[in-house]
Structures are given as C-alpha cells and as structure tokens.
Design a protein around this motif. Structure first.
Motif, PDB file in Angstrom:
ATOM      1  N   TRP A  64      -3.514   3.357   9.203  1.00 20.84           N
ATOM      2  CA  TRP A  64      -2.508   2.693   8.354  1.00 20.84           C
ATOM      3  C   TRP A  64      -1.200   3.469   8.386  1.00 20.84           C
ATOM      4  O   TRP A  64      -0.123   2.891   8.468  1.00 20.84           O
TER       5      TRP A  64
ATOM      6  N   ALA B 253       0.588   1.568   5.360  1.00 16.57           N
ATOM      7  CA  ALA B 253      -0.045   2.108   4.153  1.00 16.57           C
ATOM      8  C   ALA B 253       0.828   1.699   2.967  1.00 16.57           C
ATOM      9  O   ALA B 253       2.012   2.044   2.925  1.00 16.57           O
TER      10      ALA B 253
ATOM     11  N   LEU C 267      -3.018  -5.095   1.677  1.00 16.67           N
ATOM     12  CA  LEU C 267      -3.731  -3.830   1.427  1.00 16.67           C
ATOM     13  C   LEU C 267      -3.430  -3.321   0.017  1.00 16.67           C
ATOM     14  O   LEU C 267      -4.291  -2.748  -0.650  1.00 16.67           O
TER      15      LEU C 267
ATOM     16  N   VAL D 166      -5.549  -3.161  14.447  1.00 14.83           N
ATOM     17  CA  VAL D 166      -6.285  -2.681  13.269  1.00 14.83           C
ATOM     18  C   VAL D 166      -7.799  -2.840  13.384  1.00 14.83           C
ATOM     19  O   VAL D 166      -8.540  -2.501  12.460  1.00 14.83           O
TER      20      VAL D 166
ATOM     21  N   ALA E 245      -7.025  -6.047   7.828  1.00 15.82           N
ATOM     22  CA  ALA E 245      -6.288  -4.780   7.924  1.00 15.82           C
ATOM     23  C   ALA E 245      -7.185  -3.581   7.648  1.00 15.82           C
ATOM     24  O   ALA E 245      -6.848  -2.450   7.977  1.00 15.82           O
ATOM     25  N   SER E 246      -8.353  -3.838   7.047  1.00 21.06           N
ATOM     26  CA  SER E 246      -9.319  -2.755   6.824  1.00 21.06           C
ATOM     27  C   SER E 246     -10.320  -2.661   7.971  1.00 21.06           C
ATOM     28  O   SER E 246     -11.216  -1.820   7.946  1.00 21.06           O
TER      29      SER E 246
ATOM     30  N   ARG F   7       0.489  -5.071   4.812  1.00 21.29           N
ATOM     31  CA  ARG F   7       0.769  -3.988   3.860  1.00 21.29           C
ATOM     32  C   ARG F   7       0.650  -4.486   2.409  1.00 21.29           C
ATOM     33  O   ARG F   7       0.067  -3.816   1.553  1.00 21.29           O
TER      34      ARG F   7
END
Ligand code: XCC
Ligand code: SF4
Length: 663
Positions: free
Chosen positions: A170, A176, A211, A591, A560-561, A208
């Motif tokens: 990230w 992040a 997240l 990602v 995104a994870s 972003r």
C-alpha cells in the motif's frame, strides 16, 4: 415473469400474491416498470458539469470537455466507491460519539459491555490501559477513533492490523489511507469535472478511499459496536416473515445503526411496556429486524429477523406491523406508499434521514432510553388500528454470531485461541478454500437465487463460507446457517464442521462487519502455511445480488487487500473495456486482487473454484480431491441428525456446543 418467479422464498412468493390481490406495488413491480437507462447502466453517462450531461454512446465519442469514455466510466465507479465508503464510515463515526458519551456519562443507558474488546481496541489505537478505569480508556479510545476520521497525514492506525507485506505494498503504491474522510473528499475532488483524467490514477484513489472504509471506518464501527453491545458469539434465533406475531404488537427495526435498536430491545422487554401492550388488547410486544439492523440485533440479542432487503415492503403487507423504525441506509422510499394501505407507521429516527410521509421521532443518544420508550409506546398505541392480517407461517432457525474472536476461540479454546486448525484444514485439502459471500438483494435478479445457488455449490465443493449482511439473512432463510446445513457440505467440509461443531456457513454480522473478514484473512496470512499475504490465501469474495454503492466500496477494499472479488447482476463499467481490464487484470498485477462482474451464477462458482485451485497450486498445496476425506464422523452428530429426521425437537444450538471431546 410471473410474480412468484421473482423470488425463491416461499414467504415472499405468498406476499407478492397478496400484493397483487390488494393491487399494491412493490420494488418487484417497479423493477419491471422501470427499465434501467442503458447509458447509465454501462457507466457512460457523465453529469459532472453543466456543459453536459454527456452521454457517450458511440465509439470514440468524447464529452464537451473532451473526456473519454474510459475517464467517465472510471470517475463514476470512483464516486460510487466514495459514497459507499462515506456511508459505512459515517456510521462508524456516530458509534464513536456514542462510545464517548457512554464513557463520560453523557449518554445514559449505554455501557461499556465488553472490556476485553475495549482493551484490545485500546492496544490497536495506542491507548494506555494500565491502572485506568474502563471509562477513562473508553474516552481515549473514542477520541482516538474520532481522530482517525479527520486525520490529515500519516496513515490509519488500523493498517498495522494487515499483514506486513500488504502494508508495504500500500505504501509503495501510495494508496495507504491517511484519514477516513480525507480519502473520500479526494475522490470527489479528483473526479470533479476536468480534474484527474487518468482512469488508473483515479481508481487508485478509489482504492485508497475504500481501504479507509474497510480498515478504518467499518473496522472502527465493528469494534466500537462490540465494546458497547458485546462481541457476538453463537446463539439461536429465527428468520423470515413468520417471526411476526398475529396477537402481539409487531415492531420492526430496519436500517443499520445498532445504537437506537439496542435501546428499543431494552424498552420492549420492560415489564411495564409489556403490561401497557397487554392493556391495549395485544399479547405483548414482538420486535423483529430487517437488513443490517437485524444482523446487529440478532447476533447480540437473539432478536429474530423478518428478512433481508427485499422483505422490507413485504413485511408491511402482512398488515401486522404497528411500526417500522428506520435509521440510516437501505430504506426504500416505497415503504411509505405500501404503508399507506395499512395502519403501519414508518418512523424515521436519524437526524440524517427524513422521509416525506413518515413520522420523525429523532434519536438523541443523550436521552436514548426515553426516546426508545416513546417509540415503543407509539407502536403499542397503533395496535388498535390494525386491520386484517396475513402472516405467512414460514420461518427457519439460524445460528448467527461468529465474530473473529469467537472463531479463534472455537478453534483453539480460551488459552490457545488461533486460526491454526483452519489453515491446517486448507493445507491438508479437507477444505478447498474459503469464501465470503456478502451483499444485498436486487430486484433485477430473482430474490435470493444468487446467494443460495452460489453458496450451496461452494459448500458441495468443500469451501467454507462466511456471510454478512443481507446475504447472510438470505441463506439463513433456507436453513444454511445451522447444523442441518451439513447436508449441503462436501465430505471434507463436513468433517471440519463436525469436529468443531459449526454450521458450514458462518454468520459474521452486518455489512460493516465485513471488516471482521479482513481480520480473519489477515490472521490466516500471518498464521503460517498459507503464504504471507492475503493475496496468497485460497479464497474469494462474492456479491451475487449486489445493488448498493456500499457493496462497491466493500468489493474495492477487499480487492485492494488482495482478494479476488466477483459481483453478480451486471457491470457498472461495461461501457469501457479499458476500465474493465484495469480493475481486473491491471489491479491483479498491482494489488493481487481483482474485481469482476459476472451475471451468470454458474460461471461465478467456476471462476471462484478455479481461483481457489490456482492459489492452492501457487502455495504448493495438494490438489483438491473430494474423495480423500469424509470417512470419519461424529456419532453424536449423526444421532442428532437422526433425531431430527424422526421429528424429535432438537435445537440447533446444541450443535454450537459440540466439541472435539464430545465426539
Ligand atoms: Fe443494504 Fe446492509 Fe445491501 Fe443489505 S446488504 S441491502 S447494503 S442492508 Ni449491506
Ligand atoms: Fe460532459 Fe465533461 Fe461536463 Fe462530464 S465533465 S458533463 S463529460 S463536459
């Protein structure tokens, strides 16, 4: 399509027939009458400025400003993700305020019920606990949590709960999240007319913001809710319209925030209130939930559920609902039109949500018990106005409440709680993999068909399924969230469920509780044996009947994870091949997770299984083979099944207590 073909739920079928007889329209009818706009459906309509709106329908066409179809489609997706993230996160913020009030005594009626969770959250947020009262700790936790929303720089504290490798990625990609609110604002800024124009760059910011929701707003919502109302553990309750009672005052709680609904539950259990209800000619008060409020209250208080998203109007059609109390999100404006045909009062309670035609009784955490009692009294007083009722006699048992804390506990006990056995089971091949099947109903597809078909097929293939939101309530209605559902499970999965004493589908909570799934994935990745990042795990995320922008936010934070996420229904980015490729192939390179839209249910399952097998192979795990397992068997479990078949009453709860030692 015949009305009854719009759902697989027999209770809903009965209510749709009733609606036809009474000539009352619901979302099921409106979906037929309202053809989706073909341009908007593909994401190619831009109305971000008054030089437009620009509808990009032809090859190579650009907007007045020159925006290409790829830019327009990406901007629209990013804005939807931002709206979804804002919704969950604003919910989380409000809970932080309630926690603050509970800690300082300004919100009477609320307590710090779960001190263990408080201590854990304090640790994550860097709040000192030694020698301090729970009120002092909770005050600091609430303040730290609130600061996460408005933080301008640095990164969210909860990112540290992700695997190290993931955090690093990230940071390298510059996605992040800094503060929960900041990322949402930046999506809106960047997607304003004639601003950020590179789809890849726009959608990085969407990740972003998402997240910030998953590892920020939603995770805080989950944690604080647990502190205030208790971390869920399994219990037995019931689901579907049959939970409404013919002779009692029926009060439905619908929406998302548990703050008021928890107080309503206290109020309806008050002997004085029950007496009052009896004095008004009823046989007591019955409270039932719809949507995520239902998930929150059923797993903590055992409050039965009247059903999922598309049941909201159907519940009113029973004629047996004195009041439907709503707070935020997923509240159809159509409720008012349906309620006009009955005595039902729709009561709005959030300062953020007013509905023309509804009765507004605003919630204020500073005098919550009092407001809850006023609302319950309003419902009771309305009982006398009830006309004929029609409640389908259909309900099912379910065992909700598998918080990640409970999962860890059930796998390892109090002192050795861990996800080790889960990882081992996947490594051995007893479990092929794991799947989170979540999200809404959508009247554009047959109600519940997607959730049921996908999940039952995954179970057959030895995939352990976790569910949240309306997807969980859906499959609860068909008996999948209880021990009996093992009949759907493949041999390896059945063995695991027998040994641990769990249903093959685990209810993990409301939609904000998808953050619990993130926590489980993170722990699986760091436990050992399944790689070192979430993207290494043989698992998938699926939203077969999604409709909400919140679903897009959830899908995006899972991608995104590192998770492969498949959405059903239709693609909101269909109008751009470039964006379709970007969020799948390109995001996978970036990602490790990807987002795909696939309306065909069989293909969803196939894609999911292929992905799980691909991840197994990459980890060097044995190829999945269903014939290797399933020879053992828990005798008590078999006796239980037999008793059940013979019609002996056995509560599904007895399953939750079955342990290895009992076998
Ligand atoms: Fe709403 Fe959460 Fe979707 Fe259900 S699943 S229809 S968002 S209630 Ni969240
Ligand atoms: Fe049209 Fe561009 Fe304005 Fe969008 S921003 S409406 S594409 S002119």
């Amino acid at each position: 399509m015949a009305k009854s073909d719009k759902t697989i739920d027999p209770a809903a079928k009965a209510m749709l027939e009733k609606a036809a007889e009474l000539e009352i329209t619901t979302a099921f009818d409106r979906a037929d009458e309202m053809k989706p706009c073909p341009i908007g459906a593909k994401g190619t309509c831009c109305r971000n400025c008054a030089m437009g709106p620009c509808r990009l329908t032809k090859e190579g066409q650009v907007g007045v400003c020159g925006a290409t179809v790829d830019t327009v489609v990406a901007r629209n997706l990013a804005r939807a993700v931002a709206a979804g993230s804002a919704s969950h996160s604003d919910h989380g913020r409000d809970l932080a305020f309630v926690l603050h009030g509970a800690a300082t005594g300004e919100a009477p009626g609320y307590q710090i019920r779960d001190e263990f969770k408080l201590a854990e959250v304090a640790r994550h947020l860097g709040v000192e606990t030694d020698g301090r009262t729970k009120e002092e700790i909770a005050t600091d936790v609430a303040e730290k949590a609130l600061a996460e929303f408005g933080k301008q720089s640095g990164e969210l504290l909860y990112l540290a709960r992700a695997p190290k490798k993931r955090q690093q990625l990230w940071r390298e990609l510059g996605i992040a999240p800094r503060g929960v609110d900041r990322e949402v604002v930046e999506v809106l800024h960047r997607t304003h007319a004639m601003n950020d124009q590179d789809p890849d760059h726009i959608l990085d910011q969407a990740m972003r913001a998402a997240l910030g929701d998953g590892w920020g707003g939603s995770m805080l919502a989950t944690d604080i809710t647990d502190i205030l109302f208790g971390t869920p553990s399994p219990l037995v309750t019931q689901v579907n319209l049959g939970v409404l009672k013919k002779d009692a005052v029926n009060l439905i709680i619908h929406g998302h925030e548990p703050t008021l609904s928890e107080m309503l539950v206290v109020a309806v259990r008050d002997p004085e209130m029950i007496e009052y209800a009896k004095a008004k000619g009823s046989n007591g008060i019955n409270v039932a939930g719809i949507c995520c409020t239902s998930n929150e209250t059923l797993m903590r208080e055992g409050v039965p559920s009247a059903g999922n998203f598309l049941h909201q109007e159907l519940a009113i059609l029973t004629g047996a609902v004195e009041a439907m109390v709503v707070d935020i999100q997923c509240i159809m404006q159509g409720l008012i039109g349906v309620a006009e045909n009955f005595h039902t009062k729709i009561i709005t309670t959030s300062p953020k949500v007013m509905v023309p035609g509804a009765l507004h009784m605003e919630f204020d955490e500073h005098r919550a018990p009092e407001i809850a009692r006023e609302i319950v009294k309003t419902a009771i007083d309305n009982f006398a106005n009830r006309g004929p009722t029609y409640i389908p006699d259909i309900q099912e048992n379910m065992v909700p409440g598998f918080s990640h804390e409970y999962i860890r506990y059930m796998l390892g006990g109090h002192y050795r709680g861990s996800l080790r056995p889960l990882n081992d089971a996947i490594m051995a091949g007893r479990l092929r993999g794991v799947a989170g099947v979540v999200g809404c109903n959508n009247p554009r597809v047959v109600q519940d068909q997607g959730h049921f078909d996908v999940v039952s097929e995954l179970l057959k293939n030895d995939v352990l399924v976790v569910q949240t939101g309306c997807g969980a309530l859906c499959n609860a209605k068909y008996g999948l969230l209880q021990g009996e559902a093992l009949k759907y499970a493949g041999p390896g999965l059945r063995e695991i469920c027998e040994t641990v004493g769990i249903p093959p589908v685990l209810h993990m909570g409301a939609c904000v509780d998808n953050s619990r799934i993130l926590t489980v994935l993170s722990e699986m990745a760091t436990e050992g044996g399944l790689g070192s990042d979430i993207s290494d795990i043989p698992g998938v995320g699926i939203a077969p009947e999604w409709m909400s922008e919140k679903a897009l936010a959830i899908g995006t934070y899972f991608v995104a994870s590192g998770v492969y996420v498949i959405f059903g229904v239709k693609s909101p980015v269909e109008g751009s091949e470039a964006v379709t490729d970007l969020i799948s192939r390109r995001w996978e390179q970036k990602v490790g997770g990807k987002l795909e839209f696939e309306p065909d249910l069989q293909k969803i399952v196939q894609k999911a299984l292929d992905h799980i097998d691909k991840k197994r192979a990459a980890l060097g795990l044995p190829e999945y083979d269903s014939t290797r397992f399933g020879q053992s068997g828990d005798r008590r479990w078999k006796a239980w099944l037999k008793a059940r078949e013979e019609g002996t009453e056995v509560s599904a709860y007895s399953m939750a207590g079955v342990t290895v030692e009992d076998a």
